[in-house]
Scaffold this active site. Structure first.
Site, PDB file in Angstrom:
ATOM      1  N   ASP A  29      10.834  18.428   9.833  1.00 52.76           N
ATOM      2  CA  ASP A  29      10.942  16.965   9.883  1.00 52.76           C
ATOM      3  C   ASP A  29      12.395  16.610  10.177  1.00 52.76           C
ATOM      4  O   ASP A  29      13.310  17.093   9.490  1.00 52.76           O
ATOM      5  CB  ASP A  29      10.525  16.341   8.549  1.00 52.76           C
ATOM      6  CG  ASP A  29       9.021  16.405   8.325  1.00 52.76           C
ATOM      7  OD1 ASP A  29       8.302  16.932   9.200  1.00 52.76           O
ATOM      8  OD2 ASP A  29       8.560  15.925   7.268  1.00 52.76           O
ATOM      9  N   ASP A  61      -2.844   9.438   8.285  1.00 53.57           N
ATOM     10  CA  ASP A  61      -2.106   9.529   7.028  1.00 53.57           C
ATOM     11  C   ASP A  61      -2.687   8.494   6.084  1.00 53.57           C
ATOM     12  O   ASP A  61      -2.789   7.313   6.444  1.00 53.57           O
ATOM     13  CB  ASP A  61      -0.618   9.249   7.263  1.00 53.57           C
ATOM     14  CG  ASP A  61      -0.046  10.108   8.384  1.00 53.57           C
ATOM     15  OD1 ASP A  61      -0.415  11.292   8.443  1.00 53.57           O
ATOM     16  OD2 ASP A  61       0.740   9.593   9.192  1.00 53.57           O
TER      17      ASP A  61
END
Length: 234
Positions: free
Chosen positions: A8, A127
């Site tokens: 990330d 998500d």
């Protein structure tokens, strides 16, 4: 089953968040491409990258680091974060990215994303917070259930769905397997499990349930999982 080590990116560094909160970022490397090279040396075939700044801004923000990773490894790369239009998709494909992850736009405009999947290698990122879809870097919740969104892609040509339970992400508390299986049943697409991998037991559960893949992030960075062993055995 495919193992996806994760990088990330925030402000050019490799970080991990807890429950998607940007101010929870813990830095693990200021040279993310070196991490990518390590994953390749361990035997990984794929790499999962998220441009966190891009996810909030709605446009690429860590492209320099993404280019560095691409140039320094032969890994196949799936990339998400701030990809909201065809122009950005083409830009990343020109860089040599193998699969693009569409999240916020996939929730807001499923028809457009299904059309893009006719021509490009697209994964949909779903998500969820308490079962509802979260968008824009997990900053907002849409009034649609994750399983309902997954069902909208049943007849599309998307390659897979990446299913993340945000309440689990970065917590090392274990995958929400039931949620991941529900997304697979609703969409009839291969699913990549994401959020909360804590130990090899989670990897075993993914394998036992014939789930297509699993993303490993904080469990590797915090030394909870022997990634090299897992890449060899699974």
């Amino acid at each position: 089953m495919t193992i996806f080590p994760a990088i990330d990116l925030k402000d050019g560094q490799a970080v991990r968040l807890t429950k998607g909160l940007m101010d929870s970022a813990k830095v693990y490397s200021s040279e993310p491409y070196e991490l990518a090279k390590r994953f390749e040396e361990m035997g990984a075939e794929w790499l999962h990258i998220v441009d966190l700044n891009g996810a909030f801004a709605g446009e690429p923000k860590n492209i320099e680091q993404i280019e560095k990773i691409r140039k320094n490894t032969n890994l196949k790369i799936q990339l998400g974060g701030g990809i909201r239009d065809e122009k950005t998709i083409k830009r990343y494909l020109d860089l040599g990215i193998n699969r693009l992850i569409l999240g916020s736009i996939a929730a807001k405009n499923p028809q457009l994303v299904s059309e893009l999947a006719d021509n490009y290698p697209i994964a949909v990122g779903i998500d969820a917070k308490d079962g509802f879809v979260a968008i824009d870097g997990w900053d907002k919740t849409e009034g649609i259930k994750a399983v309902e969104l997954a069902k909208m892609y049943e007849n599309s040509k998307i390659e897979c769905i990446i299913a993340t339970d945000i309440s689990k992400d970065g917590t090392l508390s274990g995958l929400n397997i039931d949620f991941i299986l529900d997304i697979g049943k609703a969409s009839k697409k291969p699913v990549i499990a994401s959020g909360g991998v804590a130990s090899e037991d989670d990897i075993k559960k993914v394998k036992e349930n014939n789930i297509y893949g699993v993303i490993i992030g904080k469990a590797f960075y915090e030394g909870k999982i022997d990634l090299e062993k897992i890449l060899k055995e699974y």
